[in-house]
Scaffold this motif. Structure first.
Motif, PDB file in Angstrom:
ATOM      1  N   ALA A  94      30.201 -17.959 -16.796  1.00  0.00           N
ATOM      2  CA  ALA A  94      30.312 -19.418 -16.744  1.00  0.00           C
ATOM      3  C   ALA A  94      28.933 -20.077 -16.795  1.00  0.00           C
ATOM      4  O   ALA A  94      28.734 -21.086 -17.491  1.00  0.00           O
ATOM      5  N   ALA A  95      27.968 -19.511 -16.062  1.00  0.00           N
ATOM      6  CA  ALA A  95      26.615 -20.066 -16.079  1.00  0.00           C
ATOM      7  C   ALA A  95      25.973 -19.909 -17.458  1.00  0.00           C
ATOM      8  O   ALA A  95      25.228 -20.790 -17.914  1.00  0.00           O
ATOM      9  N   SER A  96      26.270 -18.814 -18.143  1.00  0.00           N
ATOM     10  CA  SER A  96      25.745 -18.610 -19.490  1.00  0.00           C
ATOM     11  C   SER A  96      26.292 -19.663 -20.450  1.00  0.00           C
ATOM     12  O   SER A  96      25.557 -20.218 -21.283  1.00  0.00           O
ATOM     13  N   LEU A  97      27.582 -19.951 -20.344  1.00  0.00           N
ATOM     14  CA  LEU A  97      28.187 -20.981 -21.187  1.00  0.00           C
ATOM     15  C   LEU A  97      27.566 -22.344 -20.905  1.00  0.00           C
ATOM     16  O   LEU A  97      27.258 -23.112 -21.831  1.00  0.00           O
ATOM     17  N   ALA A  98      27.365 -22.637 -19.617  1.00  0.00           N
ATOM     18  CA  ALA A  98      26.743 -23.914 -19.249  1.00  0.00           C
ATOM     19  C   ALA A  98      25.341 -24.028 -19.835  1.00  0.00           C
ATOM     20  O   ALA A  98      24.933 -25.085 -20.325  1.00  0.00           O
ATOM     21  N   GLY A  99      24.585 -22.941 -19.801  1.00  0.00           N
ATOM     22  CA  GLY A  99      23.243 -22.960 -20.359  1.00  0.00           C
ATOM     23  C   GLY A  99      23.232 -23.169 -21.861  1.00  0.00           C
ATOM     24  O   GLY A  99      22.400 -23.899 -22.393  1.00  0.00           O
ATOM     25  N   ALA A 100      24.157 -22.534 -22.556  1.00  0.00           N
ATOM     26  CA  ALA A 100      24.223 -22.672 -24.008  1.00  0.00           C
ATOM     27  C   ALA A 100      24.560 -24.097 -24.428  1.00  0.00           C
ATOM     28  O   ALA A 100      24.169 -24.548 -25.517  1.00  0.00           O
ATOM     29  N   LEU A 101      25.276 -24.808 -23.567  1.00  0.00           N
ATOM     30  CA  LEU A 101      25.669 -26.188 -23.869  1.00  0.00           C
ATOM     31  C   LEU A 101      24.658 -27.217 -23.364  1.00  0.00           C
ATOM     32  O   LEU A 101      24.892 -28.427 -23.474  1.00  0.00           O
ATOM     33  N   ALA A 102      23.549 -26.756 -22.794  1.00  0.00           N
ATOM     34  CA  ALA A 102      22.577 -27.653 -22.160  1.00  0.00           C
ATOM     35  C   ALA A 102      22.041 -28.689 -23.150  1.00  0.00           C
ATOM     36  O   ALA A 102      21.758 -28.382 -24.313  1.00  0.00           O
ATOM     37  N   GLN A 103      21.886 -29.902 -22.637  1.00  0.00           N
ATOM     38  CA  GLN A 103      21.367 -31.008 -23.440  1.00  0.00           C
ATOM     39  C   GLN A 103      20.028 -31.530 -22.919  1.00  0.00           C
ATOM     40  O   GLN A 103      19.424 -32.401 -23.547  1.00  0.00           O
ATOM     41  N   GLU A 104      19.578 -31.039 -21.784  1.00  0.00           N
ATOM     42  CA  GLU A 104      18.307 -31.473 -21.217  1.00  0.00           C
ATOM     43  C   GLU A 104      17.699 -30.330 -20.406  1.00  0.00           C
ATOM     44  O   GLU A 104      18.405 -29.385 -20.029  1.00  0.00           O
ATOM     45  N   PRO A 105      16.399 -30.386 -20.122  1.00  0.00           N
ATOM     46  CA  PRO A 105      15.723 -29.266 -19.449  1.00  0.00           C
ATOM     47  C   PRO A 105      16.324 -28.873 -18.108  1.00  0.00           C
ATOM     48  O   PRO A 105      16.553 -27.681 -17.854  1.00  0.00           O
ATOM     49  N   LEU A 106      16.567 -29.850 -17.223  1.00  0.00           N
ATOM     50  CA  LEU A 106      17.066 -29.519 -15.890  1.00  0.00           C
ATOM     51  C   LEU A 106      18.410 -28.809 -15.963  1.00  0.00           C
ATOM     52  O   LEU A 106      18.687 -27.902 -15.174  1.00  0.00           O
ATOM     53  N   TRP A 107      19.246 -29.198 -16.902  1.00  0.00           N
ATOM     54  CA  TRP A 107      20.552 -28.572 -17.113  1.00  0.00           C
ATOM     55  C   TRP A 107      20.383 -27.084 -17.412  1.00  0.00           C
ATOM     56  O   TRP A 107      21.054 -26.229 -16.817  1.00  0.00           O
ATOM     57  N   LEU A 108      19.474 -26.776 -18.335  1.00  0.00           N
ATOM     58  CA  LEU A 108      19.273 -25.379 -18.718  1.00  0.00           C
ATOM     59  C   LEU A 108      18.679 -24.567 -17.564  1.00  0.00           C
ATOM     60  O   LEU A 108      19.104 -23.435 -17.309  1.00  0.00           O
ATOM     61  N   VAL A 109      17.712 -25.133 -16.853  1.00  0.00           N
ATOM     62  CA  VAL A 109      17.102 -24.415 -15.732  1.00  0.00           C
ATOM     63  C   VAL A 109      18.136 -24.141 -14.641  1.00  0.00           C
ATOM     64  O   VAL A 109      18.174 -23.046 -14.059  1.00  0.00           O
ATOM     65  N   ALA A 110      19.006 -25.125 -14.357  1.00  0.00           N
ATOM     66  CA  ALA A 110      20.056 -24.933 -13.353  1.00  0.00           C
ATOM     67  C   ALA A 110      21.019 -23.829 -13.779  1.00  0.00           C
ATOM     68  O   ALA A 110      21.459 -23.014 -12.952  1.00  0.00           O
TER      69      ALA A 110
END
Length: 496
Positions: A94-110
């Motif tokens: 689930a975290a991997s999917l969230a990272g792949a969909l990231a639209q901003e830096p903080l999103w990807l880092v989280a």
């Protein structure tokens, strides 16, 4: 006294698939620590990362993975390793999917932090499940060799996989790839992994104070090191974090001595093989983890390789690591743990020293392939030998504990090495951009890594001369009514 609820696990539905399933999962977890490195320039371009913020794409994963490993291993012992493994794999996907969909830096880092947190619960549970599924001896040692092989090569081939996916499919693909893998593993686990694993003690007796102090202590220490390059090694932030880490770890020892059901029974460290093996694991990964990063910089920034070419440049190191880890158990059985570990880490030190001669006009054969083979063989054998020595004698009761300590040692060593040794390379090269000066700084980092490996070789001399792979210590950690722990230790010996 705690109430044991674990019965002897019956055979799983597919015992021959236990090792492939668990080893492939570990491969993905270690791969993800390195796979994003070559994709980071693309991430920075698309999401607008600052240079300092970009480093946290890698650091967030390492920080949470290393910081929560001991807690993750013990939770698996307490509530059930199979349950912890499956839930952790699903969270990781689930975290991997969230990272792949990231639209901003903080999103990807989280999202990367979420991956690291999930990995901290999956990895020690996977190793513990492997340990309790196999009888101690050659069969378990061979399995640990495979486990070490996939772990070592996962870090080494991360650059190749990341470069290939980024160049062909874009940076998000390095995260998307984890989703189908995670779902497949989670669906296969109930059919393959041993049943009857319901935990060892009442959850109400969980050592909350110990969990909080060790997690915060390790996390503060890792954060201090990985952010020191930006904050400064002599800055107030770094010094305060290091002081806080030391205080929290000292507090953890006090808590564990008084706890009735300690997170880490301190008696386990009475086993010299366990203690030395974990020390070697710390130093081995401290030397090796930054090597991947420094070599990536050399191939791309000095020799001008593309991400894909740089990934291919890691193949000699990857193959040598694979050969070393797969043959490490055989070497331990024949020569003993001390001789094997000492020779292996000394070989690693020589290979890293060879890397220290990196130059702007160097050749791939002399500056990359040669030292890669020597370093990879030594580090691979050391990885397997230290794993065998650290987990020998693991019982149903403490398999997760020993697994968590071992993997935490490796992760913490890698995080500290990456921060400290890269800082040495940066301080030598300074702000210079010309290839000769830059290569000289990278070489200085490699020499530092070689010195760390030499210290690991010296540490192995603390092992008994006749120590072999089988460390039966302690088969169980006995807890007295005052909360302290005692451990009995016997071991199989052979001449080395």
């Amino acid at each position: 006294m705690s109430r044991s609820t674990m019965a002897t696990a019956p055979p799983s539905a597919g015992p021959r698939w236990v090792l492939p399933l668990l080893a492939s999962t570990q491969f993905v977890l270690i791969l993800d620590a390195a796979i994003v490195i070559v994709a980071m320039p693309s991430m920075a371009r698309d999401l607008g990362f600052t240079p300092s913020g970009l480093s946290w794409v890698a650091n967030a994963y390492v920080l949470l993975f290393g910081g929560f490993l001991l807690l993750g291993g013990r939770v698996g012992d307490l509530i059930g390793r199979r349950r912890t493994f499956i839930l952790g794999v699903l969270v990781f996907a689930a975290a991997s999917l969230a990272g792949a969909l990231a639209q901003e830096p903080l999103w990807l880092v989280a999202a990367r932090a979420g991956q690291g947190l999930a990995a901290a619960f999956v990895s020690p549970s996977a190793l513990a499940l492997l340990l309790v599924s196999l009888a101690e001896g050659p069969e378990r040692n061979r399995a640990l060799g495979v486990w070490g092989a996939v772990g070592a090569t996962g870090g080494a081939v991360g650059g190749l996989v990341g470069g290939t996916l980024t160049e062909w499919l874009g940076w998000a693909s390095v995260l998307y790839v984890n989703v189908p893998i995670g779902l497949a593993v989670a669906s296969l686990a109930p059919r393959v992994l041993p049943t009857g694993d319901r935990g060892t003690v009442d959850s109400g007796k969980f050592d909350v104070a110990g969990a909080m102090t060790i997690t915060a202590g390790i996390g503060a220490g890792i954060y201090a090191v990985v952010d020191a390059d930006d904050a400064g090694w002599g800055s107030m932030q770094t010094l305060c974090l290091l002081a806080a880490a030391a205080s929290l770890l000292a507090m953890f020892v006090i808590v564990e001595k008084r706890a009735k059901n300690p997170l880490v029974p301190l008696g386990v460290f009475a086993d010299r093989g366990f203690t030395v093996a974990n020390g070697v694991a710390v130093l081995n990964t401290m030397a090796m983890f930054p090597t991947f990063f420094l070599l990536t910089l050399y191939l791309q920034a000095v020799l001008g390789f593309t991400p894909l070419q740089a990934g291919l440049g890691f193949l000699p190191l990857s193959l040598a690591l694979l050969v070393g880890t797969l043959n490490g158990s055989r070497a331990v059985q024949r020569f003993g743990a001390r001789t094997t570990m000492a020779t292996a880490v000394a070989t690693t030190a020589v290979g890293l020293a060879w890397f220290g001669f990196l130059s702007a006009g160097g050749s791939v054969l002399a500056d990359v392939i040669g030292p890669s083979i020597l370093t990879g063989l030594g580090a691979g054998v050391a990885w397997t030998a230290s794993s065998i020595a650290a987990t020998g004698g693991s019982s149903e009761r403490d398999a997760g504990l020993r697994s968590g300590v071992l993997i935490a040692s490796q992760q913490v060593g890698g995080a500290i090495g990456l921060g400290a040794i890269v800082a040495v390379a940066a301080s030598v090269s300074g702000a210079a951009t010309e290839p000769a000066t830059y290569a000289y700084g990278l070489g200085a980092g490699m020499w530092t890594a070689a010195a760390v490996a030499a210290v690991a070789a010296a540490l192995t001399l603390w092992l008994a001369p006749s120590a072999t792979a089988a460390w039966h210590a302690p088969s169980d950690v006995h807890e007295n009514e005052g909360g302290s722990t005692t451990a009995s230790r016997t071991r199989r010996t052979s001449g080395s």
